[in-house]
Design a protein around this motif. Structure first.
Motif, mmCIF file in Angstrom:
data_model
loop_
_atom_site.group_PDB
_atom_site.id
_atom_site.type_symbol
_atom_site.label_atom_id
_atom_site.label_comp_id
_atom_site.label_asym_id
_atom_site.label_seq_id
_atom_site.Cartn_x
_atom_site.Cartn_y
_atom_site.Cartn_z
ATOM 1 N N GLY A 93 -20.829 -29.423 -8.087
ATOM 2 C CA GLY A 93 -20.187 -28.954 -9.310
ATOM 3 C C GLY A 93 -19.727 -30.120 -10.177
ATOM 4 N N THR A 94 -19.175 -31.149 -9.553
ATOM 5 C CA THR A 94 -18.745 -32.348 -10.281
ATOM 6 C C THR A 94 -19.940 -33.077 -10.887
ATOM 7 O OG1 THR A 94 -16.803 -32.595 -8.881
ATOM 8 C CG2 THR A 94 -17.557 -34.570 -10.025
ATOM 9 N N VAL A 95 -20.994 -33.233 -10.098
ATOM 10 C CA VAL A 95 -22.214 -33.891 -10.582
ATOM 11 C C VAL A 95 -22.789 -33.108 -11.756
ATOM 12 C CG1 VAL A 95 -24.620 -34.435 -9.982
ATOM 13 C CG2 VAL A 95 -22.758 -35.030 -8.405
ATOM 14 N N ASN A 96 -22.889 -31.792 -11.619
ATOM 15 C CA ASN A 96 -23.445 -30.963 -12.694
ATOM 16 C C ASN A 96 -22.642 -31.109 -13.986
ATOM 17 O OD1 ASN A 96 -25.392 -30.061 -10.928
ATOM 18 N ND2 ASN A 96 -24.494 -28.039 -10.643
ATOM 19 N N GLN A 97 -21.327 -31.135 -13.880
ATOM 20 C CA GLN A 97 -20.500 -31.304 -15.075
ATOM 21 C C GLN A 97 -20.735 -32.658 -15.722
ATOM 22 O OE1 GLN A 97 -16.315 -30.078 -14.840
ATOM 23 N NE2 GLN A 97 -16.845 -29.032 -12.919
ATOM 24 N N ALA A 98 -20.841 -33.709 -14.914
ATOM 25 C CA ALA A 98 -21.051 -35.055 -15.457
ATOM 26 C C ALA A 98 -22.408 -35.159 -16.151
ATOM 27 C CB ALA A 98 -20.940 -36.096 -14.335
ATOM 28 N N VAL A 99 -23.446 -34.607 -15.532
ATOM 29 C CA VAL A 99 -24.786 -34.678 -16.127
ATOM 30 C C VAL A 99 -24.839 -33.811 -17.379
ATOM 31 C CG1 VAL A 99 -27.246 -34.292 -15.755
ATOM 32 C CG2 VAL A 99 -25.841 -35.249 -13.920
ATOM 33 N N ALA A 100 -24.249 -32.640 -17.327
ATOM 34 C CA ALA A 100 -24.228 -31.765 -18.512
ATOM 35 C C ALA A 100 -23.524 -32.443 -19.681
ATOM 36 C CB ALA A 100 -23.553 -30.432 -18.185
ATOM 37 N N ALA A 101 -22.422 -33.125 -19.408
ATOM 38 C CA ALA A 101 -21.675 -33.813 -20.470
ATOM 39 C C ALA A 101 -22.494 -34.935 -21.094
ATOM 40 C CB ALA A 101 -20.361 -34.356 -19.921
ATOM 41 N N ALA A 102 -23.406 -35.518 -20.319
ATOM 42 C CA ALA A 102 -24.225 -36.629 -20.803
ATOM 43 C C ALA A 102 -25.601 -36.172 -21.289
ATOM 44 C CB ALA A 102 -24.384 -37.671 -19.688
ATOM 45 N N SER A 103 -25.800 -34.866 -21.394
ATOM 46 C CA SER A 103 -27.111 -34.319 -21.780
ATOM 47 C C SER A 103 -27.095 -33.787 -23.200
ATOM 48 C CB SER A 103 -27.499 -33.187 -20.817
ATOM 49 O OG SER A 103 -27.698 -33.693 -19.525
ATOM 50 N N ASP A 104 -28.282 -33.752 -23.786
ATOM 51 C CA ASP A 104 -28.439 -33.190 -25.120
ATOM 52 C C ASP A 104 -28.601 -31.678 -25.071
ATOM 53 O OD1 ASP A 104 -28.579 -35.805 -26.372
ATOM 54 O OD2 ASP A 104 -30.529 -35.967 -25.398
#
Length: 186
Positions: free
Chosen positions: A162-173
Motif C-alpha cells: 500500500g505504501t509502495v503503491n501510494q509512492a508510485v502513484a504520486a510520482a506517476s502521470d
C-alpha cells in the motif's frame, strides 16, 4: 483475453487492480507500439519442477509479449530502469515487495532491522521512475480492500505494498484501475 485500455499518452503509468483482473494485458497493450521495451520482472524465477503453477503463469505472460521485448529478472528496479533503453514495463510491484523483504530477511525480523534499507530501495526506485525518459508502466496489486490478513506477514505485505503503491502513484502521470478486464482512470 483482451482488455480495453486508454491510449498511451502518459509518460509514467501505474496500473493497479485485483488478481487476474487483466492488469498485465492492459500494460502490454499500452506499450504494444513501442519498438524497444524492457520488462523488469522482480518475482521469483520460474521453475517448473518446484512450482509448476507459477511457471505456467509466467509462460502465459511471456507468450503474450512481443519476442523483441527484453526480459530482465531483477529486484533492483532502480538499476533496471536506469539501464533500460526505450520503454520499461515492471510486472509487478507486489512481487518486488516480496523479493526485497526476502532479501532483507525482514518478514520475521523487527522493523528496525530492515525498514531503512527497504525505504532506501523504494526511494531509489522512485528517483529513477521520475528521471527516466520512458515511457514507463508499472503493474501492481490493489491491496487493503478486503479482510485484514490473519498473519503478521500478510498484514506487513499489505501495508508495505500500500505504501509502495501510494509512492508510485504520486510520482506517476496516470493511474489506472483494472477491474474484470475494464480500465478506469483514477
Amino acid at each position: 483475453m483482451t482488455a480495453p485500455s486508454p491510449a498511451p499518452t502518459a509518460h509514467r503509468t501505474l496500473i493497479t487492480g485485483g488478481a487476474r483482473s487483466g492488469k498485465s494485458v492492459v500494460a502490454e497493450h499500452l506499450l504494444s507500439g513501442v519498438p524497444q521495451v524492457a520488462c523488469l520482472l522482480p518475482g521469483p524465477i520460474p521453475n517448473a519442477e518446484a512450482d509448476p503453477e507459477w511457471a505456467a503463469r509466467i509462460a502465459i505472460h511471456q507468450a503474450r509479449r512481443p519476442a523483441h521485448w527484453l526480459t530482465v529478472e531483477t529486484s533492483d528496479l532502480a538499476t533496471g530502469i536506469a539501464e533500460a533503453r526505450g520503454a520499461v514495463l515492471i510486472d509487478c510491484l507486489g512481487t518486488w515487495v516480496t523479493a526485497v523483504m526476502d532479501e532483507l530477511q525482514g518478514w520475521d525480523a523487527p522493523e528496525s532491522q530492515w525498514r531503512n534499507a527497504f525505504d532506501a530501495r523504494l526511494a531509489g526506485f522512485i528517483r529513477q521512475w521520475t528521471l527516466a525518459a520512458g515511457p514507463l508502466v508499472a503493474v501492481t496489486n490493489e491491496v487493503g480492500m478486503g479482510l485484514v490478513p490473519d498473519y503478521k506477514s500478510g498484514r506487513l505485505f499489505r501495508d508495505l505494498l500500500g505504501t509502495v503503491n501510494q509512492a508510485v502513484a504520486a510520482a506517476s502521470d496516470d493511474v489506472l484501475l483494472v477491474v474484470a478486464g475494464r480500465t478506469l482512470r483514477l
